[in-house]
Write a protein that holds these residues in place. Structure first.
Motif, PDB file in Angstrom:
ATOM      1  N   HIS A 108     -32.504  17.495  22.110  1.00 51.64           N
ATOM      2  CA  HIS A 108     -33.805  16.998  22.868  1.00 51.64           C
ATOM      3  C   HIS A 108     -34.854  16.805  21.911  1.00 51.64           C
ATOM      4  CE1 HIS A 108     -34.684  21.440  22.911  1.00 51.64           C
ATOM      5  NE2 HIS A 108     -35.632  21.169  22.783  1.00 51.64           N
ATOM      6  N   SER A 109     -35.828  16.111  22.204  1.00 49.78           N
ATOM      7  CA  SER A 109     -36.973  15.946  21.285  1.00 49.78           C
ATOM      8  C   SER A 109     -38.128  16.741  21.862  1.00 49.78           C
ATOM      9  CB  SER A 109     -37.400  14.561  20.955  1.00 49.78           C
ATOM     10  OG  SER A 109     -36.450  13.752  21.071  1.00 49.78           O
ATOM     11  N   ALA A 110     -39.352  17.015  21.401  1.00 52.79           N
ATOM     12  CA  ALA A 110     -40.347  17.446  21.972  1.00 52.79           C
ATOM     13  C   ALA A 110     -41.660  17.046  21.470  1.00 52.79           C
ATOM     14  CB  ALA A 110     -40.225  19.068  21.990  1.00 52.79           C
ATOM     15  N   VAL A 111     -42.671  16.777  22.099  1.00 53.45           N
ATOM     16  CA  VAL A 111     -44.125  16.326  21.849  1.00 53.45           C
ATOM     17  C   VAL A 111     -45.275  17.180  22.431  1.00 53.45           C
ATOM     18  CG1 VAL A 111     -45.746  14.492  21.480  1.00 53.45           C
ATOM     19  CG2 VAL A 111     -43.173  13.930  21.314  1.00 53.45           C
ATOM     20  N   LEU A 112     -45.992  17.726  21.966  1.00 55.84           N
ATOM     21  CA  LEU A 112     -47.063  18.683  22.367  1.00 55.84           C
ATOM     22  C   LEU A 112     -48.280  17.444  23.085  1.00 55.84           C
ATOM     23  CD1 LEU A 112     -48.465  21.288  22.957  1.00 55.84           C
ATOM     24  CD2 LEU A 112     -49.902  20.848  21.003  1.00 55.84           C
ATOM     25  N   LEU A 113     -48.332  17.551  24.476  1.00 53.50           N
ATOM     26  CA  LEU A 113     -49.423  16.676  24.906  1.00 53.50           C
ATOM     27  C   LEU A 113     -50.666  17.755  24.858  1.00 53.50           C
ATOM     28  CD1 LEU A 113     -47.353  14.694  27.627  1.00 53.50           C
ATOM     29  CD2 LEU A 113     -47.827  14.163  25.143  1.00 53.50           C
ATOM     30  N   LYS A 114     -51.598  17.366  25.843  1.00 53.22           N
ATOM     31  CA  LYS A 114     -52.849  18.381  25.884  1.00 53.22           C
ATOM     32  C   LYS A 114     -52.552  19.772  26.020  1.00 53.22           C
ATOM     33  CE  LYS A 114     -56.360  17.334  28.561  1.00 53.22           C
ATOM     34  NZ  LYS A 114     -56.565  17.870  29.658  1.00 53.22           N
ATOM     35  N   ASP A 115     -51.879  19.974  27.377  1.00 59.97           N
ATOM     36  CA  ASP A 115     -51.651  21.133  27.905  1.00 59.97           C
ATOM     37  C   ASP A 115     -50.235  21.603  28.307  1.00 59.97           C
ATOM     38  OD1 ASP A 115     -51.503  19.403  30.002  1.00 59.97           O
ATOM     39  OD2 ASP A 115     -53.050  19.938  31.119  1.00 59.97           O
ATOM     40  N   ARG A 116     -49.430  20.466  27.740  1.00 58.98           N
ATOM     41  CA  ARG A 116     -47.964  20.713  28.184  1.00 58.98           C
ATOM     42  C   ARG A 116     -46.942  20.056  27.021  1.00 58.98           C
ATOM     43  NH1 ARG A 116     -48.690  17.919  33.633  1.00 58.98           N
ATOM     44  NH2 ARG A 116     -50.852  18.542  33.241  1.00 58.98           N
ATOM     45  N   ILE A 117     -45.885  20.552  27.076  1.00 64.06           N
ATOM     46  CA  ILE A 117     -45.034  19.939  26.017  1.00 64.06           C
ATOM     47  C   ILE A 117     -43.872  18.828  26.763  1.00 64.06           C
ATOM     48  CG2 ILE A 117     -43.333  20.411  24.295  1.00 64.06           C
ATOM     49  CD1 ILE A 117     -44.312  23.110  24.237  1.00 64.06           C
ATOM     50  N   LEU A 118     -44.074  17.555  26.200  1.00 65.13           N
ATOM     51  CA  LEU A 118     -43.030  16.544  26.688  1.00 65.13           C
ATOM     52  C   LEU A 118     -41.577  16.994  25.917  1.00 65.13           C
ATOM     53  CD1 LEU A 118     -42.096  13.996  28.003  1.00 65.13           C
ATOM     54  CD2 LEU A 118     -43.104  12.663  26.117  1.00 65.13           C
ATOM     55  N   ILE A 119     -40.604  16.931  26.987  1.00 69.69           N
ATOM     56  CA  ILE A 119     -39.154  16.927  26.361  1.00 69.69           C
ATOM     57  C   ILE A 119     -38.430  15.965  26.752  1.00 69.69           C
ATOM     58  CG2 ILE A 119     -37.229  18.532  26.455  1.00 69.69           C
ATOM     59  CD1 ILE A 119     -39.284  20.045  25.319  1.00 69.69           C
ATOM     60  N   ILE A 120     -37.806  15.338  25.736  1.00 73.07           N
ATOM     61  CA  ILE A 120     -36.859  14.176  25.982  1.00 73.07           C
ATOM     62  C   ILE A 120     -35.462  14.763  25.850  1.00 73.07           C
ATOM     63  CG2 ILE A 120     -36.243  11.956  25.551  1.00 73.07           C
ATOM     64  CD1 ILE A 120     -39.200  11.174  24.903  1.00 73.07           C
ATOM     65  N   LYS A 121     -34.754  14.810  26.848  1.00 70.34           N
ATOM     66  CA  LYS A 121     -33.379  15.106  26.751  1.00 70.34           C
ATOM     67  C   LYS A 121     -32.641  14.047  26.187  1.00 70.34           C
ATOM     68  CE  LYS A 121     -31.527  17.653  29.994  1.00 70.34           C
ATOM     69  NZ  LYS A 121     -30.949  18.146  31.342  1.00 70.34           N
ATOM     70  N   LYS A 122     -31.656  14.170  25.432  1.00 72.63           N
ATOM     71  CA  LYS A 122     -30.640  13.311  24.470  1.00 72.63           C
ATOM     72  C   LYS A 122     -29.555  12.985  25.276  1.00 72.63           C
ATOM     73  CE  LYS A 122     -32.866  13.856  20.084  1.00 72.63           C
ATOM     74  NZ  LYS A 122     -32.772  13.951  18.684  1.00 72.63           N
ATOM     75  N   GLY A 123     -29.387  11.849  25.655  1.00 74.43           N
ATOM     76  CA  GLY A 123     -28.029  11.448  26.406  1.00 74.43           C
ATOM     77  C   GLY A 123     -27.876  11.869  28.012  1.00 74.43           C
ATOM     78  N   SER A 124     -28.904  12.095  28.309  1.00 71.33           N
ATOM     79  CA  SER A 124     -29.122  12.306  29.665  1.00 71.33           C
ATOM     80  C   SER A 124     -29.142  11.270  30.803  1.00 71.33           C
ATOM     81  CB  SER A 124     -30.096  13.320  30.028  1.00 71.33           C
ATOM     82  OG  SER A 124     -29.649  14.805  29.386  1.00 71.33           O
ATOM     83  N   TRP A 131     -38.797  15.886  30.986  1.00 69.68           N
ATOM     84  CA  TRP A 131     -39.058  17.132  31.467  1.00 69.68           C
ATOM     85  C   TRP A 131     -40.483  17.642  30.809  1.00 69.68           C
ATOM     86  CZ3 TRP A 131     -37.004  20.384  35.175  1.00 69.68           C
ATOM     87  CH2 TRP A 131     -35.567  19.698  35.567  1.00 69.68           C
ATOM     88  N   PHE A 132     -41.287  18.478  31.455  1.00 71.81           N
ATOM     89  CA  PHE A 132     -42.583  18.822  30.724  1.00 71.81           C
ATOM     90  C   PHE A 132     -42.541  20.360  31.084  1.00 71.81           C
ATOM     91  CE2 PHE A 132     -43.416  14.597  32.266  1.00 71.81           C
ATOM     92  CZ  PHE A 132     -44.297  14.198  31.270  1.00 71.81           C
ATOM     93  N   LEU A 133     -42.666  20.848  29.794  1.00 67.45           N
ATOM     94  CA  LEU A 133     -43.016  22.672  29.939  1.00 67.45           C
ATOM     95  C   LEU A 133     -44.554  22.593  29.846  1.00 67.45           C
ATOM     96  CD1 LEU A 133     -41.324  25.286  29.897  1.00 67.45           C
ATOM     97  CD2 LEU A 133     -42.311  25.375  27.475  1.00 67.45           C
ATOM     98  N   GLU A 134     -45.067  23.133  31.066  1.00 70.01           N
ATOM     99  CA  GLU A 134     -46.573  23.453  31.004  1.00 70.01           C
ATOM    100  C   GLU A 134     -46.862  24.705  30.344  1.00 70.01           C
ATOM    101  OE1 GLU A 134     -48.243  22.674  34.787  1.00 70.01           O
ATOM    102  OE2 GLU A 134     -47.225  20.702  35.160  1.00 70.01           O
ATOM    103  N   VAL A 135     -47.682  24.593  29.587  1.00 67.30           N
ATOM    104  CA  VAL A 135     -48.094  25.917  28.666  1.00 67.30           C
ATOM    105  C   VAL A 135     -49.705  26.297  28.986  1.00 67.30           C
ATOM    106  CG1 VAL A 135     -46.551  25.611  26.728  1.00 67.30           C
ATOM    107  CG2 VAL A 135     -48.491  24.529  26.534  1.00 67.30           C
ATOM    108  N   ASP A 136     -50.455  25.350  29.218  1.00 62.69           N
ATOM    109  CA  ASP A 136     -51.798  25.444  29.381  1.00 62.69           C
ATOM    110  C   ASP A 136     -52.437  24.947  30.736  1.00 62.69           C
ATOM    111  OD1 ASP A 136     -54.258  26.915  28.828  1.00 62.69           O
ATOM    112  OD2 ASP A 136     -54.728  25.395  27.415  1.00 62.69           O
TER     113      ASP A 136
END
Ligand SMILES: Nc1nc2c(ncn2[C@@H]2O[C@H](COP(=O)(O)OP(=O)(O)O)[C@@H](O)[C@H]2O)c(=O)[nH]1
Ligand SMILES: Nc1ncnc2c1ncn2[C@@H]1O[C@H](COP(=O)(O)OP(=O)(O)O)[C@@H](O)[C@H]1O
Length: 430
Positions: A108-124, A131-136
């Motif tokens: 997967h790849s990941a990019v930090l947005l303001k308050d969450r991390i965008l996850i792009i799953k490869k080949g899904s 997906w988003f992992l909310e951190v703040d």
């Protein structure tokens, strides 16, 4: 765009050091894994028994003073796990993870947005790749405050105008359950019921896990404390609540969630990040309401009187508060049902479906990411899209809506024509 805006490194653990040395323009203070993190990741077992397998793909994303290590086993069966390295304390933190976790994938790849991390799953599949992992976010911060622990929350991203959940409220006996049952019968694959928890006793025909999750007060209170509920309220002397899982289960089944909850619950949901349509059902008169309640024959006289006493205040709040988007009078049942379908856009069902079907874009395994403000550029290395000279996909995250608990909406994909690979700030790790 500044390359240091990209606080992401995707790596095979075995190649960790080599990969970090390849990151263009990385800035330690902004995102590169610090030396101690690299050392820790290479020495198994790690602090607190955090183990890594060779070949496991993980990303590290740094947000302020925490590094989020995201990844899981490569066998397609386990979910993607999250560990946090607290850079101030110099130690690993095991977060409480809310929401349904994404299943592990090839990478997967990941990019930090303001308050969450965008996850792009490869080949899904298209419905499982963002997906988003909310951190703040507000939701996560509130949970952190109430639980006194580190919390992160998963939310699946959906493209297009994925339908919002529906909150239906109204006094006891007005016909909420009847209308919901009609909707689910006519559109079984479209709607799913959010099964609430309650401390009230089951009625004759009610099944545990279908109509409600019947539970003990002490158990439910503990689960509320643990942050498992999206909302809860004391209604007619019993505790009722919607668990985060109840809503997730429906969304995971690809269905639109229907919540039958009281006005207090509707107010809580309105204040949460769950974007929904709020409908209040009114009886034609108090006399009719009483007739229906008595006719149903499921409550004792005492319970009926309590429900009728509470009904007046509920109707008053339902009509006057700004919680509800629509008020429906349930006089003639068939008429009311037709109105309900109309406001949900189901009267012209066939065209509604074809109009809203978004174009499906499958992101290839081999891609790299870059970020320009609120636009994520996915550079597809080999794909069908490349044959069309459109090997760049623009993912617009400027108007994200909703989020945990529930889906993150407002994502917009666009395939665009190719331009130079040397786009600055490109983060390429695999
Ligand atoms: N806040 C909240 N209210 C709920 C929930 N589940 C049910 N209720 C409400 O609790 C009230 C009583 O529900 P119930 O005992 O099933 O009786 P009924 O409304 O007469 O069918 C109704 O207003 C429901 O909408 C929930 O999860 N949260
Ligand atoms: N429009 C209507 N006219 C007459 N009876 C109705 C109507 N809608 C529902 N009912 C009946 O009223 C009773 C209460 O309805 P129910 O769906 O259980 O209410 P709620 O879920 O709001 O408590 C049921 O016996 C149902 O068949």
């Amino acid at each position: 765009m500044s390359p240091s805006n990209i606080l992401v490194a995707t790596h095979k653990v075995s190649n960790l050091l080599r990969v970090y040395s390849r990151i263009p323009g990385t800035d330690l203070s902004m995102g590169e894994a610090p030396a101690f993190l690299v050392d820790d990741l290479q020495n198994e077992p790690l602090n607190n028994g955090f183990e890594l397998k060779n070949g496991t793909c993980k990303t590290t994303t740094t947000c302020v003073d925490k590094t989020y290590v995201i990844g899981g086993a490569d066998d397609g069966t386990l979910s993607i796990e999250v560990q946090i390295f607290d850079r101030n304390l110099g130690e690993w933190v095991h977060p409480i993870v809310h929401g349904t976790k994404p299943m592990s994938c090839k990478g997967h790849s990941a990019v930090l947005l303001k308050d969450r991390i965008l996850i792009i799953k490869k080949g899904s599949k298209p419905d499982d790749q963002i997906w988003f992992l909310e951190v703040d976010t507000e939701y996560v911060r509130q949970l952190q405050k109430s639980l006194g622990s580190e919390v992160v929350a998963w939310s699946k991203g959906v493209t297009g105008n994925a339908e919002k959940p529906i909150v239906i409220s109204g006094p006891s006996g007005v016909g909420k359950g009847t209308l919901i049952a009609m909707l689910m019968k006519e559109f079984p694959s479209m709607f799913g019921f959010s099964v609430s928890h309650t401390t009230r006793a089951p009625r004759n025909m009610e099944k545990d896990g279908v109509h409600y999750h019947f539970t003990e007060k002490s158990v439910m209170e503990k689960e509320i404390k643990d942050g498992k509920f999206l909302e809860f309220a004391s209604v007619h002397g019993n505790l009722y609540g919607t668990s985060v899982e109840a809503v997730e289960v429906v969304a995971d089944a690809g269905k639109r969630c229907i919540l039958d909850i009281d006005v207090q619950g509707a107010r809580s949901v309105r204040a949460s990040s769950l974007e929904a349509i709020f409908i209040f059902i009114c009886p034609p008169s108090m006399e009719d309401l009483e007739k229906r309640l008595r006719g149903r024959g499921t409550e004792t006289e005492e319970q009926i009187m309590k429900r009728l006493r509470n009904a007046a205040a509920e109707i008053e709040q339902g009509k006057s508060s700004k919680i509800f988007d629509f008020i429906l009078y349930n006089d003639n049942l068939e008429d009311c049902y037709e109105k309900l379908k109309k406001l949900l856009g189901l009267d012209d069902f066939v065209t509604a479906v074809s109009k809203s079907a978004p174009r499906e874009i499958i992101l290839p395994m081999d891609h790299t990411l870059s970020k320009i403000d609120d636009q994520i550029i996915v550079n597809c290395k080999s794909s069908e899209l490349e044959k069309e000279s459109k090997n760049l996909i623009m993912l617009d995250v400027s108007s994200l809506k909703g989020g945990a608990p529930g889906r993150t909406r407002g994502l917009d994909f666009r395939a665009i024509s190719s331009f130079s690979d040397s786009l600055t700030g490109m983060a390429q790790f695999s």
